[in-house]
Scaffold this motif. Structure first.
Motif, short mmCIF file in Angstrom:
data_model
loop_
_atom_site.label_atom_id
_atom_site.label_comp_id
_atom_site.label_asym_id
_atom_site.label_seq_id
_atom_site.Cartn_x
_atom_site.Cartn_y
_atom_site.Cartn_z
N VAL A 254 -22.79 -0.88 -30.07
CA VAL A 254 -22.08 0.31 -30.38
C VAL A 254 -22.95 1.40 -30.56
O VAL A 254 -22.90 2.17 -31.48
N ASN A 255 -24.04 1.56 -29.89
CA ASN A 255 -24.96 2.58 -29.77
C ASN A 255 -24.42 3.83 -29.08
O ASN A 255 -23.05 3.67 -28.80
N LYS B 277 -15.26 1.49 -32.26
CA LYS B 277 -16.22 2.74 -33.15
C LYS B 277 -15.56 2.98 -34.45
O LYS B 277 -16.41 3.20 -35.33
N ILE C 110 -19.25 2.65 -36.24
CA ILE C 110 -20.18 3.40 -36.43
C ILE C 110 -19.40 4.92 -36.92
O ILE C 110 -19.88 5.82 -37.82
N SER D 202 -24.25 0.24 -36.43
CA SER D 202 -24.49 -0.22 -35.15
C SER D 202 -25.73 -1.20 -35.22
O SER D 202 -26.49 -1.19 -36.07
#
Length: 537
Positions: free
Chosen positions: A35-36, A479, A483, A497
């Protein structure tokens, strides 16, 4: 010659070992969603001192790092630890000590649970939560007569599932000094044929003085809630409304290691909390973050306390009511805007949403990156969505799948187009914070994921999903649970993340919820939960 080759190989191996860095933990063979920014996947990562120090392939990580502890994920799905963007963590724990009325199918079912609870506990004041008349064959508010006959001498106060209505018996009414003449702004003492029914709405509930839990009960509540949440893959929770005493208890338990859950604490909107925290400023430790105020603008749709611009479709002449006056909300917003704190306002009805969005717009002029939130944003006038360009929607997807059976009856066919409109909200701000509002809804973040992306109940209804134009993609849902929730808490640089330098909070699931058949999503098991690289379930 053989001896020379052996010495050469030994020397190379020795040099190689010396070059390897030490890690506290290495995870290999993972199907990991980092989840970068690029939404990259990884096979392996290394952890030291509670943080990710490397992310990559099995070969890359094992060549560079050595460790005494390796976890083989066996190609199971790995995600950053889930964050619940709006819940009542402490309330969940306290609920374990009360009557659980969730799922009751009738008023008689409620009474049976109360009798069974009292037989076991024999308390001096019976409390509980979870009834919902919309789930009963008779979808009207109950009245207290049956409650009085079963419990004539023991006070009873049981909250509706949304927390915005309460049913009490005559004994509790007498203790509170309530009469048919009682009145309060932002609340209602429901009457029928000139008599109190025992149902109190929003601010009227404040008349009922339920005994406060002891410190021992508070500590047990926090520990109980932690176990439930860790078992379901939550590593951070945003508790929507805590008082100073509870926040300090949380901090003390975190400092001793008795509480490992990370908590983003929204302070409850009262004078003591505001005077203390707005003057003190942001409170931040490794596991506790205090920098927001939880405010109520209206009530709930299910109890018709949500404030609408036009009358309820199923109750003529009724509009709901603000639980705080317009002037008080404006003054409070200005005070918070002059501090470092974030304002997170409960707004359900389209009128309440409009009032708060306009207020935010006025007081935040020329103020950058404040990340003020509307909690729920449940029914929004289509003309008002543009205000969310500068206001973060904090939404709870399971509200949509819980309310879809009756919501249109409340608001009508036109207003429902702006209700539970998660994708439309996402298009405005570019991010959404996702939560559950537990214990109003089930704790499981996997239910959140399912409701947001599939928009069905656990029985697969409706067949084609509910208002699917406002479903979120699986990627955006993930997401929103990681994040973007970290961002909503001003913590995106430290969590949310699987990236170098961030805290090593991650979970291992039995299914890959990004690709698995939709029916398996809500029943997926959390195999392991880690906080700071430490297994906590």
């Amino acid at each position: 010659m053989k001896k020379t080759i052996f010495l050469l190989l030994f020397s190379v191996a020795l040099i190689s070992c010396k070059q390897q860095e030490k890690a506290d933990l290495i995870v290999i063979n993972a199907n990991a969603y980092t989840v970068n920014d690029n939404f990259d996947k990884a096979e392996s990562f290394a952890i030291k001192d509670g943080k990710f120090i490397a992310v990559g392939t099995n070969k890359e990580i094992q060549n560079k790092y050595t460790t005494l502890k390796t976890i083989d994920a066996q190609n199971n799905a790995v995600y950053p630890g889930f964050i619940d963007g709006h819940c009542h963590f402490y309330g969940l724990g306290l609920q374990q000590q009360k009557v659980n009325l969730v799922g009751t199918k009738s008023y008689d079912d409620v009474l049976q649970r109360l009798v069974a609870f009292q037989k076991e506990k024999n308390t001096t004041f019976i409390t509980g939560r979870g009834w919902d008349q919309n789930d009963w064959e008779v979808k009207e508010f109950p009245t207290k007569e049956k409650l009085d006959s079963v419990f004539p001498n023991t006070p009873v106060a049981i909250r509706r599932i949304d927390g915005h209505a309460i049913l009490v018996n005559q004994k509790a009414i007498d203790l509170a000094g309530i009469s048919t003449e009682s009145k309060i702004d932002g609340g209602e003492f429901i009457q029928k044929d000139g008599k109190l029914t025992g149902v109190l709405i929003d601010n009227a509930m404040n008349f009922i003085k339920i005994p406060k839990p002891s410190k021992r009960e508070q500590i047990q509540a926090l520990k109980d809630a932690q176990k439930i949440c860790f078992d379901l893959g939550l590593t951070t929770v945003d508790d929507a409304g805590l008082d100073k005493q509870v926040i300090e208890l949380v901090d003390s338990l975190q400092q001793t290691g008795d509480l490992k859950m990370r908590i983003y604490a929204m302070i409850s909107n009262n004078k003591e909390n505001l005077d203390y925290y707005l003057n003190k400023g942001v409170v931040k430790t490794d596991r506790l973050h205090v920098r927001s105020v939880k405010v109520y603008s209206d009530g709930a749709l299910g109890s018709r306390g949500a404030t609408l611009k036009d009358e309820y479709s199923d109750k003529k002449g009724h509009f709901g009511a603000l639980v705080n006056s317009y002037e008080d909300l404006q003054n409070l917003a200005q005070r918070i805007a002059n501090s470092e704190y974030q304002m997170n306002t409960h707004a359900i009805g389209d009128s309440a949403n409009y009032v708060m969005l306009k207020t935010y717009d006025e007081v935040l002029k020329n103020k950058k990156d404040r990340r003020w939130r509307i909690e729920h944003a449940q029914v929004v006038d289509l003309k008002d969505f543009h205000f969310f360009k500068n206001v973060l929607p904090s939404i709870q997807p399971t509200h949509a799948t819980s309310d879809m059976y009756w919501a249109e009856e409340r608001v009508g066919a036109e207003r429902i187009k702006g209700a539970y409109a998660y994708n439309d909200l996402l298009k405005q701000y570019g991010k959404v914070a996702l939560g559950t509002d537990f214990p109003i809804e089930h704790v499981s973040p996997l239910y959140t994921f399912y409701a947001a992306s599939i928009r069905k109940d656990l029985k697969g209804y409706p067949e084609n999903g509910y208002q699917m134009n406002n479903a979120l993609s699986r990627e955006n849902t993930l997401k929103g649970m990681t994040i973007w929730n970290a961002y909503a808490n001003f913590e995106e640089a430290e969590k949310g993340s699987i990236e170098i330098g961030k805290v090593a909070d991650f979970i291992i699931l039995e299914n890959d919820i990004m690709t698995v058949d939709e029916k398996k999503i809500p029943h997926t098991k959390v195999l392991e939960t880690y906080v700071n690289g430490e297994k906590v379930n």
